[in-house]
Structure formats: C-alpha cells, structure tokens
Design a protein around this motif. Structure first.
Motif, PDB file in Angstrom:
ATOM      1  N   MET A 168      -3.827  13.849   7.761  1.00  0.00           N
ATOM      2  CA  MET A 168      -2.643  13.587   8.574  1.00  0.00           C
ATOM      3  C   MET A 168      -1.755  12.524   7.924  1.00  0.00           C
ATOM      4  N   ARG A 169      -2.364  11.556   7.302  1.00  0.00           N
ATOM      5  CA  ARG A 169      -1.576  10.535   6.609  1.00  0.00           C
ATOM      6  C   ARG A 169      -0.820  11.135   5.435  1.00  0.00           C
ATOM      7  N   SER A 226      -2.615   3.497  -3.044  1.00  0.00           N
ATOM      8  CA  SER A 226      -2.047   2.555  -4.016  1.00  0.00           C
ATOM      9  C   SER A 226      -1.857   3.171  -5.400  1.00  0.00           C
ATOM     10  N   ALA A 227      -2.839   3.902  -5.890  1.00  0.00           N
ATOM     11  CA  ALA A 227      -2.735   4.468  -7.239  1.00  0.00           C
ATOM     12  C   ALA A 227      -1.579   5.454  -7.338  1.00  0.00           C
ATOM     13  N   GLU A 228      -1.437   6.326  -6.325  1.00  0.00           N
ATOM     14  CA  GLU A 228      -0.378   7.318  -6.349  1.00  0.00           C
ATOM     15  C   GLU A 228       1.004   6.672  -6.258  1.00  0.00           C
ATOM     16  N   PHE A 229       1.152   5.717  -5.347  1.00  0.00           N
ATOM     17  CA  PHE A 229       2.458   5.078  -5.196  1.00  0.00           C
ATOM     18  C   PHE A 229       2.812   4.216  -6.405  1.00  0.00           C
ATOM     19  N   GLU A 230       1.862   3.467  -6.915  1.00  0.00           N
ATOM     20  CA  GLU A 230       2.159   2.619  -8.070  1.00  0.00           C
ATOM     21  C   GLU A 230       2.568   3.459  -9.269  1.00  0.00           C
ATOM     22  N   SER A 231       1.948   4.616  -9.446  1.00  0.00           N
ATOM     23  CA  SER A 231       2.332   5.519 -10.523  1.00  0.00           C
ATOM     24  C   SER A 231       3.759   6.024 -10.328  1.00  0.00           C
ATOM     25  N   ALA A 232       4.087   6.397  -9.089  1.00  0.00           N
ATOM     26  CA  ALA A 232       5.439   6.896  -8.806  1.00  0.00           C
ATOM     27  C   ALA A 232       6.485   5.802  -8.984  1.00  0.00           C
ATOM     28  N   PHE A 233       6.162   4.577  -8.573  1.00  0.00           N
ATOM     29  CA  PHE A 233       7.085   3.465  -8.776  1.00  0.00           C
ATOM     30  C   PHE A 233       7.298   3.215 -10.272  1.00  0.00           C
ATOM     31  N   ALA A 234       6.222   3.220 -11.032  1.00  0.00           N
ATOM     32  CA  ALA A 234       6.299   2.939 -12.472  1.00  0.00           C
ATOM     33  C   ALA A 234       7.109   3.995 -13.211  1.00  0.00           C
ATOM     34  N   GLN A 235       7.061   5.232 -12.746  1.00  0.00           N
ATOM     35  CA  GLN A 235       7.803   6.315 -13.388  1.00  0.00           C
ATOM     36  C   GLN A 235       9.245   6.425 -12.896  1.00  0.00           C
ATOM     37  N   ALA A 278      10.176  14.388   2.033  1.00  0.00           N
ATOM     38  CA  ALA A 278      11.123  15.499   2.076  1.00  0.00           C
ATOM     39  C   ALA A 278      12.360  15.138   2.889  1.00  0.00           C
ATOM     40  N   ALA A 279      12.210  14.217   3.835  1.00  0.00           N
ATOM     41  CA  ALA A 279      13.341  13.724   4.623  1.00  0.00           C
ATOM     42  C   ALA A 279      14.034  12.546   3.944  1.00  0.00           C
ATOM     43  N   LEU A 280      13.574  12.191   2.750  1.00  0.00           N
ATOM     44  CA  LEU A 280      14.193  11.177   1.885  1.00  0.00           C
ATOM     45  C   LEU A 280      13.906   9.737   2.287  1.00  0.00           C
ATOM     46  N   GLU A 281      12.982   9.526   3.233  1.00  0.00           N
ATOM     47  CA  GLU A 281      12.646   8.136   3.567  1.00  0.00           C
ATOM     48  C   GLU A 281      11.325   8.059   4.318  1.00  0.00           C
ATOM     49  N   ILE A 282      10.468   7.155   3.873  1.00  0.00           N
ATOM     50  CA  ILE A 282       9.259   6.792   4.609  1.00  0.00           C
ATOM     51  C   ILE A 282       9.525   5.448   5.271  1.00  0.00           C
ATOM     52  N   ASP A 283       9.413   5.407   6.570  1.00  0.00           N
ATOM     53  CA  ASP A 283       9.558   4.163   7.320  1.00  0.00           C
ATOM     54  C   ASP A 283       8.184   3.498   7.368  1.00  0.00           C
ATOM     55  N   ARG A 284       8.037   2.387   6.650  1.00  0.00           N
ATOM     56  CA  ARG A 284       6.723   1.749   6.551  1.00  0.00           C
ATOM     57  C   ARG A 284       6.262   1.188   7.893  1.00  0.00           C
ATOM     58  N   LEU A 285       7.186   0.714   8.711  1.00  0.00           N
ATOM     59  CA  LEU A 285       6.814   0.177  10.017  1.00  0.00           C
ATOM     60  C   LEU A 285       6.333   1.298  10.936  1.00  0.00           C
ATOM     61  N   GLN A 286       7.001   2.446  10.873  1.00  0.00           N
ATOM     62  CA  GLN A 286       6.560   3.574  11.684  1.00  0.00           C
ATOM     63  C   GLN A 286       5.194   4.067  11.230  1.00  0.00           C
ATOM     64  N   TYR A 287       4.977   4.113   9.918  1.00  0.00           N
ATOM     65  CA  TYR A 287       3.671   4.500   9.394  1.00  0.00           C
ATOM     66  C   TYR A 287       2.600   3.542   9.909  1.00  0.00           C
ATOM     67  N   ALA A 288       2.909   2.247   9.913  1.00  0.00           N
ATOM     68  CA  ALA A 288       1.944   1.253  10.393  1.00  0.00           C
ATOM     69  C   ALA A 288       1.640   1.446  11.871  1.00  0.00           C
ATOM     70  N   ASP A 330      -0.413   0.170   5.744  1.00  0.00           N
ATOM     71  CA  ASP A 330       0.786   0.397   4.953  1.00  0.00           C
ATOM     72  C   ASP A 330       0.520   1.564   4.000  1.00  0.00           C
ATOM     73  N   PRO A 331       1.488   2.465   3.791  1.00  0.00           N
ATOM     74  CA  PRO A 331       1.224   3.627   2.936  1.00  0.00           C
ATOM     75  C   PRO A 331       0.830   3.259   1.510  1.00  0.00           C
ATOM     76  N   VAL A 332       1.406   2.182   0.987  1.00  0.00           N
ATOM     77  CA  VAL A 332       1.077   1.778  -0.386  1.00  0.00           C
ATOM     78  C   VAL A 332      -0.363   1.293  -0.465  1.00  0.00           C
ATOM     79  N   ASP A 333      -0.839   0.658   0.592  1.00  0.00           N
ATOM     80  CA  ASP A 333      -2.247   0.245   0.613  1.00  0.00           C
ATOM     81  C   ASP A 333      -3.173   1.454   0.726  1.00  0.00           C
ATOM     82  N   ASP A 334      -2.760   2.447   1.496  1.00  0.00           N
ATOM     83  CA  ASP A 334      -3.595   3.636   1.673  1.00  0.00           C
ATOM     84  C   ASP A 334      -3.697   4.470   0.397  1.00  0.00           C
TER      85      ASP A 334
END
Length: 211
Positions: A106-107, A138-147, A116-126, A132-136
């Motif tokens: 579900m996460r 971390s490897a996937e998000f850090e890779s996407a940020f780095a690229q 796909a809606a062009l924005e993840i609201d971190r507060l809503q996710y919490a 936090d999605p980046v904590d959940d």
C-alpha cells in the motif's frame, strides 16, 4: 536516451503553447486550470486514500482499500470481450485476476500514484503511514535524487522534467501499476493541439522518429 529527449521537447512545446501539465501523461489548456468543469477522473485515481476505483468492460481495473489504508485489492477484468460478457451473464464477479495489497504494498502503491500526480505530500504520507517516504525507501529515493529524477523539499517530493520522461521500476508492486507514454500518440496530439504549421509538424515528426 532519444525517447526521453523526444518527451522533453514535446513537453516544452505544449507548455509554450498554452498548456499546463496536470499528471504524468496529461496536459490541459491553461484556461481550464482551477475550473470546476475540468476533467478530474485521472487525478482522482491518483488519490487512492480518498477514492475507490471501479472499472467496466474488458481489461478494466478496479481497486478498493480498507478504512485504515493498510490493505487493498486490485482486480482486473478479462481481456476478451467474450469472456467478460460470459462472466457478467453468469451473475458473479466479472474479474478474473487480482492482487492483494498488504501494508508495504500500500505504501508503494500510494507513492507511485502520487508520483503520477506529480507530487508526494510528505505530511499526508506521514498521516497515513506514520513515517516519511524517504525513510521507508531510502535506497530508492536517494538513487532517484542523485540521478536528478526527483527533487525534494521538507514537505514534498516531485519528479523533475527528466524524471517525468524516465520510467523507473524501482518502486513497482503488483500487476500493471506502471504506465509509459506512447511517443507516437503524444507527438501526434502535440502537433495538432499546439497549432503548429504543417511544415513544422513534418519537421517534428522527422526529428522525433529518426532512429
């Protein structure tokens, strides 16, 4: 790659000709921005915590979640119209495939819908998942940020233009959640709705589909 370059050029063409991007693959004329009459079905489908989805017909997809949004089920109707009609005539469920989402699924589902809606609201996710999605992931998000595919603020995570044009399967869960732009269709629509001259259309097609 070439496909990403084509998509970015097409996107720029639309933005320069009176359109704004509403979702990963949809654009609308600027004067519809904020209009109560505008098409909102796709955007609503990217809010699975608020809206359930019912699909009718062959290959249609339906989705529903529990009240706490920790479990859900996606079902898909048969691809064949004949099989779909046979199931409907039998009086039982029309679908013949399903995927049960557990909490981690579900996460992932929520994040891919919000990208796909062009924005993840971190507060809503919490609020939904107490994390936090980046904590959940971390490897996937850090890779996407780095690229350079995603950019983050304290409150949001958004795809960059390059990220929009680059399909990434790193947060894929369940059958059939991903979508890629159809380059031929996108180019055709762009050339027509942007009001470009036939000469420019021919040049765009020549450049975009040269291999």
């Amino acid at each position: 790659g070439l496909a990403a370059e084509n998509w970015l050029t097409l996107r720029d063409c639309l933005l320069e000709n009176g359109y704004y991007q509403t979702t990963l693959t949809n654009f609308e004329r600027d004067h519809f921005n904020g209009d109560s009459q505008r098409f909102v079905y796709e955007e609503s489908s990217f809010q699975p915590d608020r809206f359930e989805m019912i699909g009718f017909g062959p290959s249609a997809i339906s989705f529903a979640a529990d009240r706490d949004f920790v479990a859900g089920r996606k079902v898909m109707n048969p691809d064949s119209a004949q099989d779909y009609l046979a199931n409907a005539s039998a009086g039982g469920p029309t679908w013949d495939r399903y995927f049960d989402y557990r909490e981690t699924d579900m996460r992932i589902f929520y994040l891919t819908r919000r990208l796909a809606a062009l924005e993840i609201d971190r507060l809503q996710y919490a609020e939904l998942f107490d994390a936090d999605p980046v904590d959940d992931f971390s490897a996937e998000f850090e890779s996407a940020f780095a690229q350079g595919l995603l950019m983050e603020t304290a409150d949001t995570i958004r795809p960059t233009p390059e990220g929009i044009s680059t399909p990434t399967p790193s947060l894929r869960s369940g059958p059939g959640n991903g979508r890629r732009p159809n380059w031929t269709t996108t180019a055709s629509v762009t050339c027509n709705i942007a009001g470009t001259s036939r000469k420019r259309q021919r040049r765009i097609f020549t450049e975009f589909f040269r291999r």
